[in-house]
Enzyme design. Structure first.
Site, mmCIF file in Angstrom:
data_model
loop_
_atom_site.group_PDB
_atom_site.id
_atom_site.type_symbol
_atom_site.label_atom_id
_atom_site.label_comp_id
_atom_site.label_asym_id
_atom_site.label_seq_id
_atom_site.Cartn_x
_atom_site.Cartn_y
_atom_site.Cartn_z
ATOM 1 N N LYS A 1 0.829 -1.213 0.000
ATOM 2 C CA LYS A 1 0.000 0.000 0.000
ATOM 3 C C LYS A 1 0.863 1.263 0.000
ATOM 4 O O LYS A 1 0.649 2.163 -0.811
ATOM 5 C CB LYS A 1 -0.936 0.024 1.222
ATOM 6 C CG LYS A 1 -1.895 -1.154 1.286
ATOM 7 C CD LYS A 1 -2.812 -1.059 2.494
ATOM 8 C CE LYS A 1 -2.124 -1.081 3.837
ATOM 9 N NZ LYS A 1 -1.411 -2.339 4.155
ATOM 10 N N ARG B 1 -9.956 0.481 8.531
ATOM 11 C CA ARG B 1 -9.369 -0.787 8.936
ATOM 12 C C ARG B 1 -10.344 -1.696 9.653
ATOM 13 O O ARG B 1 -9.969 -2.781 10.084
ATOM 14 C CB ARG B 1 -8.207 -0.487 9.885
ATOM 15 C CG ARG B 1 -6.885 -0.904 9.306
ATOM 16 C CD ARG B 1 -5.814 -0.486 10.267
ATOM 17 N NE ARG B 1 -4.644 -1.272 10.060
ATOM 18 C CZ ARG B 1 -3.644 -0.867 9.290
ATOM 19 N NH1 ARG B 1 -3.700 0.252 8.633
ATOM 20 N NH2 ARG B 1 -2.582 -1.633 9.182
ATOM 21 N N ARG C 1 11.884 -6.125 5.061
ATOM 22 C CA ARG C 1 11.897 -4.751 5.602
ATOM 23 C C ARG C 1 12.416 -4.748 7.040
ATOM 24 O O ARG C 1 13.107 -3.798 7.441
ATOM 25 C CB ARG C 1 10.490 -4.155 5.551
ATOM 26 C CG ARG C 1 10.473 -2.701 6.012
ATOM 27 C CD ARG C 1 9.121 -2.065 5.874
ATOM 28 N NE ARG C 1 8.122 -2.786 6.638
ATOM 29 C CZ ARG C 1 6.807 -2.625 6.490
ATOM 30 N NH1 ARG C 1 6.353 -1.782 5.599
ATOM 31 N NH2 ARG C 1 5.961 -3.301 7.222
ATOM 32 N N ARG D 1 11.622 -1.672 11.563
ATOM 33 C CA ARG D 1 10.378 -1.061 12.074
ATOM 34 C C ARG D 1 9.913 -1.858 13.290
ATOM 35 O O ARG D 1 9.893 -3.088 13.251
ATOM 36 C CB ARG D 1 9.314 -1.071 10.955
ATOM 37 C CG ARG D 1 8.214 -0.066 11.168
ATOM 38 C CD ARG D 1 7.347 0.046 9.940
ATOM 39 N NE ARG D 1 6.029 -0.519 10.170
ATOM 40 C CZ ARG D 1 5.034 -0.469 9.304
ATOM 41 N NH1 ARG D 1 5.217 0.107 8.134
ATOM 42 N NH2 ARG D 1 3.865 -0.995 9.579
ATOM 43 N N ARG E 1 -0.644 -8.795 13.401
ATOM 44 C CA ARG E 1 -1.163 -7.839 12.407
ATOM 45 C C ARG E 1 -1.948 -8.584 11.315
ATOM 46 O O ARG E 1 -2.983 -8.112 10.864
ATOM 47 C CB ARG E 1 -0.004 -7.047 11.789
ATOM 48 C CG ARG E 1 0.534 -5.968 12.738
ATOM 49 C CD ARG E 1 1.904 -5.457 12.331
ATOM 50 N NE ARG E 1 1.925 -4.847 11.025
ATOM 51 C CZ ARG E 1 3.036 -4.652 10.315
ATOM 52 N NH1 ARG E 1 4.217 -5.027 10.797
ATOM 53 N NH2 ARG E 1 2.973 -4.078 9.141
HETATM 54 P P1 AP5 Z 1 4.746 -1.569 1.907
HETATM 55 O O1 AP5 Z 1 4.544 -0.728 0.711
HETATM 56 O O2 AP5 Z 1 5.274 -0.910 3.148
HETATM 57 O O3 AP5 Z 1 3.392 -2.338 2.250
HETATM 58 P P2 AP5 Z 1 2.178 -1.866 3.144
HETATM 59 O O4 AP5 Z 1 0.964 -2.559 2.602
HETATM 60 O O5 AP5 Z 1 2.141 -0.370 3.238
HETATM 61 O O6 AP5 Z 1 2.614 -2.561 4.491
HETATM 62 P P3 AP5 Z 1 2.656 -2.051 5.986
HETATM 63 O O7 AP5 Z 1 3.344 -3.155 6.714
HETATM 64 O O8 AP5 Z 1 3.209 -0.680 6.125
HETATM 65 O O9 AP5 Z 1 1.106 -2.022 6.243
HETATM 66 P P4 AP5 Z 1 0.295 -2.018 7.519
HETATM 67 O O10 AP5 Z 1 -1.087 -1.887 7.008
HETATM 68 O O11 AP5 Z 1 0.542 -3.158 8.435
HETATM 69 O O12 AP5 Z 1 0.910 -0.764 8.315
HETATM 70 P P5 AP5 Z 1 0.384 0.684 8.682
HETATM 71 O O13 AP5 Z 1 1.553 1.554 8.672
HETATM 72 O O14 AP5 Z 1 -0.818 1.044 7.912
HETATM 73 O O15 AP5 Z 1 5.649 -2.800 1.490
HETATM 74 C C1 AP5 Z 1 6.119 -3.722 2.461
HETATM 75 C C2 AP5 Z 1 7.546 -4.159 2.073
HETATM 76 O O16 AP5 Z 1 7.483 -4.854 0.811
HETATM 77 C C3 AP5 Z 1 8.510 -2.990 1.857
HETATM 78 O O17 AP5 Z 1 9.779 -3.364 2.301
HETATM 79 C C4 AP5 Z 1 8.500 -2.769 0.332
HETATM 80 O O18 AP5 Z 1 9.699 -2.226 -0.135
HETATM 81 C C5 AP5 Z 1 8.272 -4.201 -0.177
HETATM 82 N N1 AP5 Z 1 7.514 -4.252 -1.433
HETATM 83 C C6 AP5 Z 1 6.418 -3.525 -1.765
HETATM 84 N N2 AP5 Z 1 5.981 -3.860 -2.996
HETATM 85 C C7 AP5 Z 1 6.817 -4.830 -3.452
HETATM 86 C C8 AP5 Z 1 6.886 -5.592 -4.665
HETATM 87 N N3 AP5 Z 1 5.995 -5.414 -5.645
HETATM 88 N N4 AP5 Z 1 7.854 -6.490 -4.787
HETATM 89 C C9 AP5 Z 1 8.771 -6.685 -3.793
HETATM 90 N N5 AP5 Z 1 8.768 -5.989 -2.631
HETATM 91 C C10 AP5 Z 1 7.800 -5.080 -2.450
HETATM 92 O O19 AP5 Z 1 -0.116 0.458 10.185
HETATM 93 C C11 AP5 Z 1 0.781 0.164 11.232
HETATM 94 C C12 AP5 Z 1 0.014 0.135 12.557
HETATM 95 O O20 AP5 Z 1 -0.574 1.430 12.805
HETATM 96 C C13 AP5 Z 1 -1.185 -0.836 12.609
HETATM 97 O O21 AP5 Z 1 -0.791 -2.144 12.934
HETATM 98 C C14 AP5 Z 1 -2.047 -0.172 13.700
HETATM 99 O O22 AP5 Z 1 -1.541 -0.452 14.958
HETATM 100 C C15 AP5 Z 1 -1.864 1.320 13.431
HETATM 101 N N6 AP5 Z 1 -2.863 1.840 12.479
HETATM 102 C C16 AP5 Z 1 -2.647 2.335 11.228
HETATM 103 N N7 AP5 Z 1 -3.801 2.725 10.664
HETATM 104 C C17 AP5 Z 1 -4.775 2.477 11.590
HETATM 105 C C18 AP5 Z 1 -6.174 2.639 11.590
HETATM 106 N N8 AP5 Z 1 -6.838 3.108 10.519
HETATM 107 N N9 AP5 Z 1 -6.876 2.285 12.715
HETATM 108 C C19 AP5 Z 1 -6.237 1.788 13.785
HETATM 109 N N10 AP5 Z 1 -4.896 1.589 13.847
HETATM 110 C C20 AP5 Z 1 -4.174 1.928 12.749
#
Ligand code: AP5
Length: 190
Positions: A13, A88, A127, A133, A144
């Site tokens: 994402k 979410r 990552r 992280r 997660r």
């Molecule tokens: P990346 O692009 O970072 O993927 P992502 O889907 O953004 O993954 P995240 O782990 O950041 O998502 P998340 O939803 O768990 O975290 P968030 O920050 O929202 O890619 C991942 C890796 O793969 C990277 O190393 C990238 O380089 C690699 N990659 C990408 N595409 C690739 C490809 N095509 N080929 C190879 N490699 C690739 O949330 C974190 C925490 O915040 C949550 O757990 C929660 O506690 C809190 N939070 C956030 N939003 C809310 C909400 N709305 N409500 C409540 N709590 C929330």
């Protein structure tokens, strides 16, 4: 254009939103990034959110909605936005719908990046080594993914029922996936 980007942890994402914002000329709003900035700044909200994030649970709906509303009112969303990490759960999806109706900025499309669990775990492990992280530890990643299945996956049905869901294969090169998303949206890079 106003988009919601859906997908499990590690589905790409953040990676795709950073590219799509350039291609579409819109702003990228990541609730995860907003929360990490609050944690880094040591604000009261950040202090509350930190432990929850390190367990891989969801931060409370009220906190995240308030933070999102402040961000949407920053005055730079005239050309549209990509929401990454919100909504979410079903309550957040309904709250977002109500908020955006009130602001006169309803969502045009929800895009789901489809990636199987094995590859999600592999990407996040990569990552974890590169960036360290704090919620990328194996135990937190398991949680997660569980939270995603139990609480976030129903949001897919919410947008499918609204007729605004686009499913995109999230496996392949970063560039190919951007091309697929733009094609699904019926647009190409600016
Ligand atoms: P990346 O692009 O970072 O993927 P992502 O889907 O953004 O993954 P995240 O782990 O950041 O998502 P998340 O939803 O768990 O975290 P968030 O920050 O929202 O890619 C991942 C890796 O793969 C990277 O190393 C990238 O380089 C690699 N990659 C990408 N595409 C690739 C490809 N095509 N080929 C190879 N490699 C690739 O949330 C974190 C925490 O915040 C949550 O757990 C929660 O506690 C809190 N939070 C956030 N939003 C809310 C909400 N709305 N409500 C409540 N709590 C929330």
């Amino acid at each position: 254009m106003r988009l919601v980007l859906l997908g499990a942890p590690g589905s790409g994402k953040g990676t795709q939103a950073a590219r799509l914002k350039q291609a579409l000329g819109v702003v990228h709003i990541s609730t995860g990034d907003l929360l990490r900035a609050a944690v880094a700044a040591g604000t009261p909200l950040g202090l509350q959110a930190r432990a929850v994030m390190e367990r891989g649970e969801l931060v409370s709906d009220d906190i995240v909605l308030g933070m999102l509303e402040d961000r949407l009112n920053a005055g730079d969303t005239g050309k549209g936005f990509i929401l990454d990490g919100y909504p979410r759960n079903s309550a957040q999806a309904r709250a977002l719908d109500a908020l955006l109706q009130r602001l006169g900025q309803p969502i045009d499309q929800a895009v789901l990046l489809d990636v199987d669990n094995e590859l999600l775990i592999e990407r996040i492990a990569g990552r974890a080594k590169a960036e360290g992280r704090s919620d990328d530890t194996p135990e937190t990643v398991r949680n997660r993914l569980r939270v995603y299945t139990e609480q976030t996956a129903p949001v897919i049905d919410f947008y499918a029922a609204a007729g605004s869901l686009l499913r995109v294969d999230g496996v392949g090169s970063v560039e190919d996936i951007t091309t697929r998303v733009l094609a699904a949206l019926g647009t190409s890079a600016r």
